[in-house]
Write an enzyme that holds these catalytic residues in place. Sequence first.
Site, mmCIF file in Angstrom:
data_model
loop_
_atom_site.group_PDB
_atom_site.id
_atom_site.type_symbol
_atom_site.label_atom_id
_atom_site.label_comp_id
_atom_site.label_asym_id
_atom_site.label_seq_id
_atom_site.Cartn_x
_atom_site.Cartn_y
_atom_site.Cartn_z
ATOM 1 N N ASP A 16 0.780 -1.250 0.000
ATOM 2 C CA ASP A 16 0.000 0.000 0.000
ATOM 3 C C ASP A 16 0.815 1.305 0.000
ATOM 4 O OD1 ASP A 16 -1.909 -1.964 0.267
ATOM 5 O OD2 ASP A 16 -2.788 -1.204 2.121
ATOM 6 N N HIS A 60 -17.430 2.726 1.146
ATOM 7 C CA HIS A 60 -16.949 1.480 1.774
ATOM 8 C C HIS A 60 -17.277 1.462 3.272
ATOM 9 C CE1 HIS A 60 -13.832 -1.479 3.164
ATOM 10 N NE2 HIS A 60 -14.328 -2.102 2.110
ATOM 11 N N HIS A 89 -10.564 6.855 2.044
ATOM 12 C CA HIS A 89 -9.213 6.715 1.485
ATOM 13 C C HIS A 89 -9.212 5.670 0.385
ATOM 14 C CE1 HIS A 89 -9.478 3.449 4.415
ATOM 15 N NE2 HIS A 89 -8.606 2.811 3.664
ATOM 16 N N LYS A 114 -7.114 -5.002 -2.834
ATOM 17 C CA LYS A 114 -7.816 -5.564 -1.673
ATOM 18 C C LYS A 114 -8.768 -4.535 -1.080
ATOM 19 C CE LYS A 114 -3.979 -4.332 1.316
ATOM 20 N NZ LYS A 114 -4.712 -3.289 2.057
ATOM 21 N N CYS A 159 -1.880 -2.918 7.668
ATOM 22 C CA CYS A 159 -1.789 -3.815 6.511
ATOM 23 C C CYS A 159 -0.497 -4.619 6.451
ATOM 24 C CB CYS A 159 -2.052 -3.034 5.232
ATOM 25 S SG CYS A 159 -3.781 -2.484 5.166
HETATM 26 C C1 VGL Z 1 -4.549 0.561 5.841
HETATM 27 C C2 VGL Z 1 -6.108 1.443 7.254
HETATM 28 C C3 VGL Z 1 -7.093 1.304 6.297
HETATM 29 C C4 VGL Z 1 -3.126 0.177 5.610
HETATM 30 C C5 VGL Z 1 -5.524 0.395 4.869
HETATM 31 O O1 VGL Z 1 -2.680 0.124 4.442
HETATM 32 O O2 VGL Z 1 -2.415 -0.078 6.617
HETATM 33 N N1 VGL Z 1 -4.862 1.071 7.019
HETATM 34 N N2 VGL Z 1 -6.788 0.776 5.106
HETATM 35 ZN ZN ZN Z 2 -8.297 0.773 3.592
#
Ligand code: VGL
Ligand code: ZN
Length: 212
Positions: A16, A60, A89, A114, A159
């Site tokens: 990410d 979401h 986000h 994802k 994540c």
């Molecule tokens: C993430 C919060 C929500 C991450 C993704 O990439 O750690 N954290 N969505």
């Molecule tokens: Zn997220």
Amino acid sequence: MSKPVIDARTALIVIDVQNDFCPGGSLAVAGGDEIAPLVNELGRRFATVVLTQDWHPAGHSSFASSHPGKVPFETIAMPYGTQVLWPEHCVQGSAGAAFHSGLDLSIAQAVIRKGCRREVDSYSGFVEADRTTPTGLAGYLKERGIARVVVAGLATDFCVNWTAQDAARHGFETIVIEEACRAIDLDGSLDRAWAEMTALGVRRAGLADLAD
Ligand code: VGL
Ligand code: ZN
């Protein structure tokens, strides 16, 4: 312990590295952009590199704005367990969901998206938060003969943590490169994350811990 070798059976998973998780983004992780050069350099040493991309539909269920009266960083009970509510986000196709411009996309052979289903979040690159729906990443890695994974990216305590735990559960030797990650650190989540990962045998390492 011997230094893990980057061989044909070792993959890099980059979690990410997206605009919304970098300074200026809607869920900015402090220093998130700083890891891009480290990841690029690391990625050039691997024959298998997979990027994950948080990829949510508008509205979401992990967004606080989808729950009247709720604000970001509160939690809510979902059918699959407790869910932290986040600012909006990584909405599919938005600039915030794009990879950070500092990340060299040429290092990667595959991208796993994802969190694509409205009603279920997915911190893990392997299995959604319902803990049953696979993304296909384990199969991809196994078919390519991967036995060991090195994990870097954002955010260490969400994540990266969930992906590293699931990698270990799938039987991959798992190493997290701490300096190539950055954390959100919400109410002690970073310390908890390292404790959880360590309990599953995930190795907490630095770049210097990898063999040349
Ligand atoms: C993430 C919060 C929500 C991450 C993704 O990439 O750690 N954290 N969505
Ligand atoms: Zn997220």
